[in-house]
Design a protein around this motif. Structure first.
Motif, PDB file in Angstrom:
ATOM      1  N   ARG A 411     -19.951  30.992 -34.036  1.00  0.00           N
ATOM      2  CA  ARG A 411     -21.383  30.738 -34.182  1.00  0.00           C
ATOM      3  C   ARG A 411     -21.655  29.247 -34.375  1.00  0.00           C
ATOM      4  O   ARG A 411     -22.671  28.732 -33.939  1.00  0.00           O
ATOM      5  CB  ARG A 411     -21.928  31.515 -35.385  1.00  0.00           C
ATOM      6  N   SER A 412     -20.747  28.576 -35.060  1.00  0.00           N
ATOM      7  CA  SER A 412     -20.869  27.135 -35.257  1.00  0.00           C
ATOM      8  C   SER A 412     -19.485  26.525 -35.341  1.00  0.00           C
ATOM      9  O   SER A 412     -18.513  27.202 -35.708  1.00  0.00           O
ATOM     10  CB  SER A 412     -21.674  26.807 -36.514  1.00  0.00           C
ATOM     11  N   PHE A 413     -19.399  25.268 -34.982  1.00  0.00           N
ATOM     12  CA  PHE A 413     -18.138  24.531 -35.009  1.00  0.00           C
ATOM     13  C   PHE A 413     -18.504  23.122 -35.446  1.00  0.00           C
ATOM     14  O   PHE A 413     -19.091  22.357 -34.682  1.00  0.00           O
ATOM     15  CB  PHE A 413     -17.501  24.528 -33.616  1.00  0.00           C
ATOM     16  N   GLU A 414     -18.196  22.777 -36.709  1.00  0.00           N
ATOM     17  CA  GLU A 414     -18.729  21.538 -37.282  1.00  0.00           C
ATOM     18  C   GLU A 414     -17.649  20.722 -37.984  1.00  0.00           C
ATOM     19  O   GLU A 414     -16.707  21.271 -38.562  1.00  0.00           O
ATOM     20  CB  GLU A 414     -19.834  21.855 -38.298  1.00  0.00           C
ATOM     21  N   LEU A 415     -17.826  19.401 -37.925  1.00  0.00           N
ATOM     22  CA  LEU A 415     -17.016  18.479 -38.721  1.00  0.00           C
ATOM     23  C   LEU A 415     -17.407  18.634 -40.182  1.00  0.00           C
ATOM     24  O   LEU A 415     -18.587  18.598 -40.519  1.00  0.00           O
ATOM     25  CB  LEU A 415     -17.260  17.046 -38.260  1.00  0.00           C
ATOM     26  N   VAL A 416     -16.431  18.813 -41.071  1.00  0.00           N
ATOM     27  CA  VAL A 416     -16.746  19.060 -42.474  1.00  0.00           C
ATOM     28  C   VAL A 416     -16.333  17.923 -43.393  1.00  0.00           C
ATOM     29  O   VAL A 416     -16.622  17.958 -44.582  1.00  0.00           O
ATOM     30  CB  VAL A 416     -16.114  20.376 -42.971  1.00  0.00           C
ATOM     31  N   ARG A 417     -15.671  16.900 -42.860  1.00  0.00           N
ATOM     32  CA  ARG A 417     -15.293  15.757 -43.680  1.00  0.00           C
ATOM     33  C   ARG A 417     -15.209  14.529 -42.793  1.00  0.00           C
ATOM     34  O   ARG A 417     -14.743  14.610 -41.660  1.00  0.00           O
ATOM     35  CB  ARG A 417     -13.945  15.999 -44.372  1.00  0.00           C
ATOM     36  N   PRO A 418     -15.671  13.390 -43.265  1.00  0.00           N
ATOM     37  CA  PRO A 418     -15.591  12.176 -42.447  1.00  0.00           C
ATOM     38  C   PRO A 418     -14.161  11.888 -42.022  1.00  0.00           C
ATOM     39  O   PRO A 418     -13.209  12.181 -42.754  1.00  0.00           O
ATOM     40  CB  PRO A 418     -16.118  11.085 -43.386  1.00  0.00           C
ATOM     41  N   PRO A 419     -13.961  11.324 -40.830  1.00  0.00           N
ATOM     42  CA  PRO A 419     -12.609  11.009 -40.373  1.00  0.00           C
ATOM     43  C   PRO A 419     -11.927   9.985 -41.260  1.00  0.00           C
ATOM     44  O   PRO A 419     -12.580   9.122 -41.845  1.00  0.00           O
ATOM     45  CB  PRO A 419     -12.832  10.459 -38.956  1.00  0.00           C
ATOM     46  N   ARG A 420     -10.606  10.096 -41.358  1.00  0.00           N
ATOM     47  CA  ARG A 420      -9.840   9.140 -42.155  1.00  0.00           C
ATOM     48  C   ARG A 420      -8.502   8.891 -41.471  1.00  0.00           C
ATOM     49  O   ARG A 420      -7.973   9.755 -40.753  1.00  0.00           O
ATOM     50  CB  ARG A 420      -9.615   9.665 -43.568  1.00  0.00           C
ATOM     51  N   LEU A 421      -7.957   7.708 -41.692  1.00  0.00           N
ATOM     52  CA  LEU A 421      -6.672   7.355 -41.099  1.00  0.00           C
ATOM     53  C   LEU A 421      -5.521   7.893 -41.938  1.00  0.00           C
ATOM     54  O   LEU A 421      -5.571   7.889 -43.167  1.00  0.00           O
ATOM     55  CB  LEU A 421      -6.549   5.835 -40.995  1.00  0.00           C
ATOM     56  N   ARG A 422      -4.480   8.341 -41.243  1.00  0.00           N
ATOM     57  CA  ARG A 422      -3.253   8.740 -41.944  1.00  0.00           C
ATOM     58  C   ARG A 422      -2.104   8.720 -40.938  1.00  0.00           C
ATOM     59  O   ARG A 422      -2.179   9.375 -39.889  1.00  0.00           O
ATOM     60  CB  ARG A 422      -3.376  10.138 -42.560  1.00  0.00           C
ATOM     61  N   GLY A 423      -1.090   7.968 -41.262  1.00  0.00           N
ATOM     62  CA  GLY A 423       0.098   7.930 -40.425  1.00  0.00           C
ATOM     63  C   GLY A 423      -0.156   7.434 -39.016  1.00  0.00           C
ATOM     64  O   GLY A 423       0.537   7.853 -38.074  1.00  0.00           O
TER      65      GLY A 423
END
Length: 462
Positions: A411-423
């Motif tokens: 029904r929905s497909f959403e970003l839930v946290r701001p992007p962050r760098l790792r590795g």
């Protein structure tokens, strides 16, 4: 649900919605109605600022047993949102040459633990080490009896410090009680009188002490034990919030203060900036808290915010200075996330997409396409790194198809946290919502819009 929505619309008290489109207005109505229905919170009062002016102020639902129709001008306790007003009073006195933020507390209030080393700035930034007198999310036994600021100081501010001033951050209502006492001593008048003359009257605001915002004409606070019935809650006795959270006002009143913040009026621009600048600890770190507010950025929108909790009430005030926008949400219950959920959803509705959000819209669409491949058992391996292609073996793809395929399209497909760098990769987490379940998708991708996926894991939500 439809009956409740109709009832809420009948009890809503509109002020102005010229700057909101009919579709935006309808969405705001649905956000509030759905949240109240989902949580059982009796009422909400909201104010929306866009373009530097109030474009909507409405009250919904049941404000008390004696208010027959919700009114947008009803004054709700804003609790800890009051802290930024106490901090502003200190800054004004500083500007008048009557004190310094680096003055030691003992200069004004004797007998406090660490008073010879704690500064006023540390009181306002929650870095003083003074123990918080109200960490609970309920009214404890002593709150049945009236209290004075000095009573609070005697019981909590004379205990050993929880840490050396400036070395840690710990929310402390006690520190703000001391700050309020300093205002009253230096200004030679009650804190509320000082704020009325220097802030409220100039801005056309009409707050009152939350201790008197009780009874006919004022909202009733409500409580709930677990998932039990919603019941009226007994307010705390007089004096318990003082400079840490003593104000009650309408959502529109708070919005007027927000407009002054975004326009840099009333206070010098440097004072607003100082209040919004995160204070650093002795080790150079910060959690984003300044002087009575938290400041930060999310998905390209700079924000200044604070929430509040009084007995039976919760509140959220978020200002987006660069967007000339603000959202105020006041509710008369202390048992759910309705206040913050409503505020976040309204902000998403009224804010223009930032450059970051537009870019994330592209990456979210890309992630959704990869999810669609996986549920159908196919995968374009060109969009995956060698490690990710190793992970998606034939058996892995078979399991993804067998378990995700029957769920159909989310029904929905959403970003839930701001992007962050790792590795060396960019981590993005998504949420896919279906009729009877929710899935979490945790991804790591190479930087850039064309970056390949190093990870694309689908997991059940809690």
């Amino acid at each position: 649900m439809k009956a409740l929505l109709a009832a809420l619309l009948l009890t809503a008290a509109p002020v102005s919605a010229q700057e909101l489109s009919p579709a935006e207005t309808a969405k705001v109505e649905k956000i509030v109605a759905d949240s109240l229905a989902r949580t059982g919170v009796p009422s909400a009062s909201i104010a929306i600022v866009r373009g530097g002016r109030i474009v909507l102020a409405k009250a919904y639902g049941k404000q008390s047993e004696t208010i027959p129709q919700a009114r947008a001008d009803t004054k709700y306790p804003i609790a800890s949102i009051s802290k930024q007003f106490t901090a502003a009073a200190i800054l004004m006195l500083r500007d008048q040459g009557k004190l310094s933020l680096d003055d030691k507390v003992s200069k004004y209030v004797p007998g406090i633990s660490g008073g010879d080393i704690i500064t006023i700035r540390q009181l306002l930034s929650h870095t003083s080490g003074l123990q918080d007198y109200w960490p609970q999310d309920y009214s404890f036994a002593a709150m049945r009896e009236p209290v004075t600021p000095q009573d609070i100081v005697d019981r909590w501010a004379k205990k050993p410090l929880d840490f050396a001033p400036g070395t840690q951050w710990q929310y402390s209502n006690t520190g703000y009680v001391v700050a309020g006492m300093i205002v009253e001593k230096v200004a030679a008048m009650p804190l509320l009188d000082f704020l009325k003359g220097h802030v409220f009257t100039p801005l056309g605001m009409a707050p009152v002490d939350q201790d008197i915002a009780v009874g006919p004409g004022y909202p009733q606070g409500y409580q709930r034990f677990a998932l039990g019935p919603v019941r009226p809650e007994r307010p705390a006795a007089h004096g318990w919030l003082f400079a840490a959270g003593e104000l009650a006002m309408s959502a529109s009143d708070l919005a007027r203060w927000d407009i002054a913040r975004m326009n840099r009026t009333l206070l010098p621009a440097a004072d607003w900036a100082e209040q919004e600048t995160p204070v650093k600890l002795t080790d150079g770190t910060t959690n984003g808290y300044g002087l009575g507010v938290t400041a930060g950025e999310q998905l390209g929108h700079r924000f200044v915010e604070h929430s509040g909790e009084a007995v039976g009430f919760l509140s959220q005030n978020t200002v987006f200075p660069d967007d000339k926008a603000a959202v105020v949400v006041l509710v008369n219950a202390d048992f759910s996330d309705a206040f913050s959920s409503i505020a976040a959803q309204i902000a998403e509705t009224i804010l223009p997409p930032s450059q970051t959000q537009r870019a994330e819209g592209t990456t979210t669409a890309k992630a959704r396409r990869v999810y669609a491949m996986l549920r159908s058992g196919t995968l374009d391996r060109a969009v995956m790194t060698p490690d990710s292609n190793y992970y998606f073996s034939a058996s892995a793809l078979a399991d993804y198809k067998a378990t995700l395929g029957p769920l159909g399209e989310p029904r929905s497909f959403e970003l839930v946290r701001p992007p962050r760098l790792r590795g060396g990769f960019v981590n993005r987490n998504y949420r896919a919502v279906f009729a009877d379940r929710t899935l979490n998708i945790v991804t790591y991708a190479e930087p850039g819009e064309t970056g390949r996926y190093e990870q694309f894991l689908v997991m059940p939500s809690q």
